[in-house]
Write a protein that holds these residues in place. Sequence first.
Motif, mmCIF file in Angstrom:
data_model
loop_
_atom_site.group_PDB
_atom_site.id
_atom_site.type_symbol
_atom_site.label_atom_id
_atom_site.label_comp_id
_atom_site.label_asym_id
_atom_site.label_seq_id
_atom_site.Cartn_x
_atom_site.Cartn_y
_atom_site.Cartn_z
ATOM 1 N N THR A 41 0.734 -0.984 -0.122
ATOM 2 C CA THR A 41 0.410 -0.470 -0.327
ATOM 3 C C THR A 41 1.019 1.166 -0.064
ATOM 4 O OG1 THR A 41 -1.743 -1.035 1.650
ATOM 5 C CG2 THR A 41 -2.256 1.062 1.715
ATOM 6 N N GLN A 42 1.871 1.409 0.519
ATOM 7 C CA GLN A 42 2.732 2.241 1.107
ATOM 8 C C GLN A 42 3.730 2.529 -0.723
ATOM 9 O OE1 GLN A 42 3.579 4.725 3.241
ATOM 10 N NE2 GLN A 42 5.427 5.650 2.472
ATOM 11 N N CYS A 43 3.625 1.905 -1.277
ATOM 12 C CA CYS A 43 4.362 1.895 -3.188
ATOM 13 C C CYS A 43 2.993 2.386 -3.893
ATOM 14 C CB CYS A 43 4.908 0.101 -3.507
ATOM 15 S SG CYS A 43 6.277 -0.068 -2.418
ATOM 16 N N ARG A 44 1.717 1.671 -3.570
ATOM 17 C CA ARG A 44 0.848 2.691 -4.317
ATOM 18 C C ARG A 44 0.380 3.980 -4.320
ATOM 19 N NH1 ARG A 44 -4.082 -0.966 -3.156
ATOM 20 N NH2 ARG A 44 -4.599 0.815 -4.445
ATOM 21 N N TYR A 45 0.832 3.934 -2.398
ATOM 22 C CA TYR A 45 0.742 6.125 -2.373
ATOM 23 C C TYR A 45 1.385 6.754 -2.956
ATOM 24 C CZ TYR A 45 1.447 9.988 0.149
ATOM 25 O OH TYR A 45 1.732 10.624 1.186
ATOM 26 N N GLU A 46 3.018 5.870 -3.508
ATOM 27 C CA GLU A 46 4.331 6.802 -3.787
ATOM 28 C C GLU A 46 3.857 7.086 -5.124
ATOM 29 O OE1 GLU A 46 7.486 4.809 -2.269
ATOM 30 O OE2 GLU A 46 7.181 4.930 -0.652
ATOM 31 N N LEU A 47 3.738 5.149 -5.939
ATOM 32 C CA LEU A 47 3.156 6.070 -7.670
ATOM 33 C C LEU A 47 1.725 6.727 -7.489
ATOM 34 C CD1 LEU A 47 3.914 2.523 -8.289
ATOM 35 C CD2 LEU A 47 5.523 4.350 -8.559
ATOM 36 N N GLY A 48 1.130 7.049 -6.742
ATOM 37 C CA GLY A 48 -0.534 7.137 -6.832
ATOM 38 C C GLY A 48 -1.310 6.950 -6.906
ATOM 39 N N SER A 49 -1.203 5.289 -6.357
ATOM 40 C CA SER A 49 -2.748 4.638 -6.706
ATOM 41 C C SER A 49 -3.474 4.158 -5.835
ATOM 42 C CB SER A 49 -2.298 3.836 -7.430
ATOM 43 O OG SER A 49 -0.881 2.645 -6.654
ATOM 44 N N ALA A 50 -2.532 5.190 -4.352
ATOM 45 C CA ALA A 50 -3.524 4.816 -3.217
ATOM 46 C C ALA A 50 -2.731 6.060 -2.238
ATOM 47 C CB ALA A 50 -3.303 3.455 -3.080
ATOM 48 N N SER A 51 -4.782 6.256 -1.757
ATOM 49 C CA SER A 51 -4.074 7.616 -0.758
ATOM 50 C C SER A 51 -3.446 7.124 -0.118
ATOM 51 C CB SER A 51 -5.203 7.841 -0.272
ATOM 52 O OG SER A 51 -6.694 6.672 0.079
ATOM 53 N N ARG A 52 -3.456 8.697 0.600
ATOM 54 C CA ARG A 52 -1.876 8.398 2.018
ATOM 55 C C ARG A 52 -2.859 7.829 2.968
ATOM 56 N NH1 ARG A 52 -1.259 11.667 7.011
ATOM 57 N NH2 ARG A 52 1.131 12.013 7.531
ATOM 58 N N SER A 53 -4.549 8.098 3.065
ATOM 59 C CA SER A 53 -5.148 7.299 4.796
ATOM 60 C C SER A 53 -5.243 6.027 4.039
ATOM 61 C CB SER A 53 -6.381 8.074 4.047
ATOM 62 O OG SER A 53 -7.159 7.335 4.984
ATOM 63 N N ASP A 54 -5.111 5.236 3.105
ATOM 64 C CA ASP A 54 -5.079 4.182 3.003
ATOM 65 C C ASP A 54 -3.937 3.100 3.475
ATOM 66 O OD1 ASP A 54 -7.540 4.189 1.665
ATOM 67 O OD2 ASP A 54 -6.921 4.092 -0.517
ATOM 68 N N ALA A 55 -2.328 4.163 2.975
ATOM 69 C CA ALA A 55 -1.678 4.042 3.798
ATOM 70 C C ALA A 55 -1.455 3.702 5.357
ATOM 71 C CB ALA A 55 -0.035 4.827 2.962
ATOM 72 N N LEU A 56 -1.905 4.563 5.737
ATOM 73 C CA LEU A 56 -1.882 5.657 7.283
ATOM 74 C C LEU A 56 -2.292 3.700 7.413
ATOM 75 C CD1 LEU A 56 -1.633 8.573 7.667
ATOM 76 C CD2 LEU A 56 0.228 7.519 7.836
ATOM 77 N N ASN A 57 -4.021 3.706 6.948
ATOM 78 C CA ASN A 57 -4.393 2.423 8.143
ATOM 79 C C ASN A 57 -3.680 1.552 7.777
ATOM 80 O OD1 ASN A 57 -6.716 4.212 8.607
ATOM 81 N ND2 ASN A 57 -7.539 3.861 6.644
ATOM 82 N N ALA A 58 -3.380 0.746 6.286
ATOM 83 C CA ALA A 58 -2.464 -0.666 6.742
ATOM 84 C C ALA A 58 -1.648 -0.634 7.845
ATOM 85 C CB ALA A 58 -2.064 -0.599 4.834
ATOM 86 N N GLN A 59 -0.042 -0.104 7.942
ATOM 87 C CA GLN A 59 0.247 0.821 8.906
ATOM 88 C C GLN A 59 -0.368 0.310 10.474
ATOM 89 O OE1 GLN A 59 2.463 3.753 8.192
ATOM 90 N NE2 GLN A 59 3.273 3.363 5.675
ATOM 91 N N SER A 60 -0.879 1.210 10.322
ATOM 92 C CA SER A 60 -1.544 1.132 12.056
ATOM 93 C C SER A 60 -2.422 -0.754 11.993
ATOM 94 C CB SER A 60 -2.890 1.725 11.593
ATOM 95 O OG SER A 60 -3.360 1.627 12.825
ATOM 96 N N SER A 61 -2.781 -1.379 10.863
ATOM 97 C CA SER A 61 -3.669 -2.920 11.049
ATOM 98 C C SER A 61 -2.017 -3.803 11.686
ATOM 99 C CB SER A 61 -4.585 -3.132 10.151
ATOM 100 O OG SER A 61 -5.620 -2.285 9.835
#
Length: 494
Positions: free
Chosen positions: A219-239
């Motif tokens: 999810t972090q890679c997708r966020y850096e590529l712009g295909s996922a939101s920052r919120s998605d990356a933070l939620n995945a890290q939190s889980s």
Amino acid sequence: MKRFSLTALGFAATLSALSACSFGPDGKPPMLPSVPHYGANAQPARTVTAEGVSQSFDAGAKPVPEWWKLYRSEPLNALVDEGLRNSPSLAATDKTLAAAREQLRAQVGSSMLPSVDLGGQADRERAIGVPNLGPPTVLYNLFVGQIRAQYTFDLFGASRLADRALAAQVDSQSWQFDAARRALAANIVTGAIGAASLGAQIDTTERLIVLADEDARETQCRYELGSASRSDALNAQSSAAALAASLPGLRAQWLATRHALAVMLGRTPDQAPPDLDLASLTLPANVPVVVPSELLASRPDIQAADSLLKAAAAQVGVATAQMFPSLTLSASMGQAGFSWPTALSGAGAIWGIGASLSQPLFHGGALLAQKRAAQASYEAAVAQYKLTVLAAFRNVADSLAALEQDNQALNFADTASRTSMSAFTDSAARARLGAIPPSAARASERQYRNARLSAIRYESARLSDTASLFQAMGSPNGGTANVAAAEKTAATAK
């Protein structure tokens, strides 16, 4: 002379009649209502099938002595044998019981047989003389050697009742030792099962954490590529972090269980045994369910309460008998003199014989208060016996209900685990072919691992609750050889 003989015969007849009377309760346990079954609902004949096994409740069957062997696990049998052989707590209970038996033998011997003592004395004394009748002082030696015997007749059974009370207390300790022995075996079994279950849960949780970390990185890679939101990356890290936070507590629980198991085996915590393999344990398919009326004889805790009830009844008799006369005879013979030759000659022979009869008249109400206290203690023992029986019935009812619900829960958890495993297998194959992204395969595996986690918990619960039910049924034939030995000792006081 004839008048004296008639008086003596009448006195003896009165004593016999009084000693034959019962000075206290008979000590029989109270009658309790007969129940058709243990719980609020009648237990079924068998449980639902879970993991291919349906457990049968054999109503009216006898308890199993070494029930842990029904799990068909040699490592488990070895742990139980080691614990029963080396446990410090069990050894302490055993030695306490041995001490109580010796105290009983000592009390029986001192109360039922006369005491004989041999004494010797050698003194040199200076005494003040009588004025105008002799020298002002007298200096002399004194040598005495004698045998003295004394015996108190147990006219009203005070000594016999006291011996009976102590014998019943020793009997209760014997039952408590049997209960401690069976409880130790059950604790070792449940501890070994619990450690194995926690170890399996840790392995599954560690795999879930790996999956969560992979999701978070993707999810972090997708966020850096712009295909996922920052919120998605933070939620995945939190889980992933929340899941990782649950692992230390699980490991601490696992280590604590292993340490406790090591201590029960008589080892130090650093020598904790390795975990068993849950799959190697065979679930007993047949579990005995003793008839409620027979549970009173098979449960060591109920038998211990029954023995304490008898002890309390005997104490009432002791308190009553102490209000009646006591007769003591004493006799002595020996040699004495103011010099060794005199003491050893015929002139130095001494002897004595006497009898004392004592009847309590006034003790400030102490004897009546002691009798009332003994009666109140007996009534408390009756209530405690009832409570023990009710607690035993509840223990069996709870164990039956828990085992039935364990099988139902495991049935659903096993179904969920098997279906989610099939879905995961399909997803993994499709991911290898490129039909679905790796994240979908990980989601499917995560669902399977969570379902397997629940199945592990319910599987260990069913194994542990089966052990608890075996333990709740008590002992066949009323206990172990220790109880039989205590009963033999108690018979000497009756």
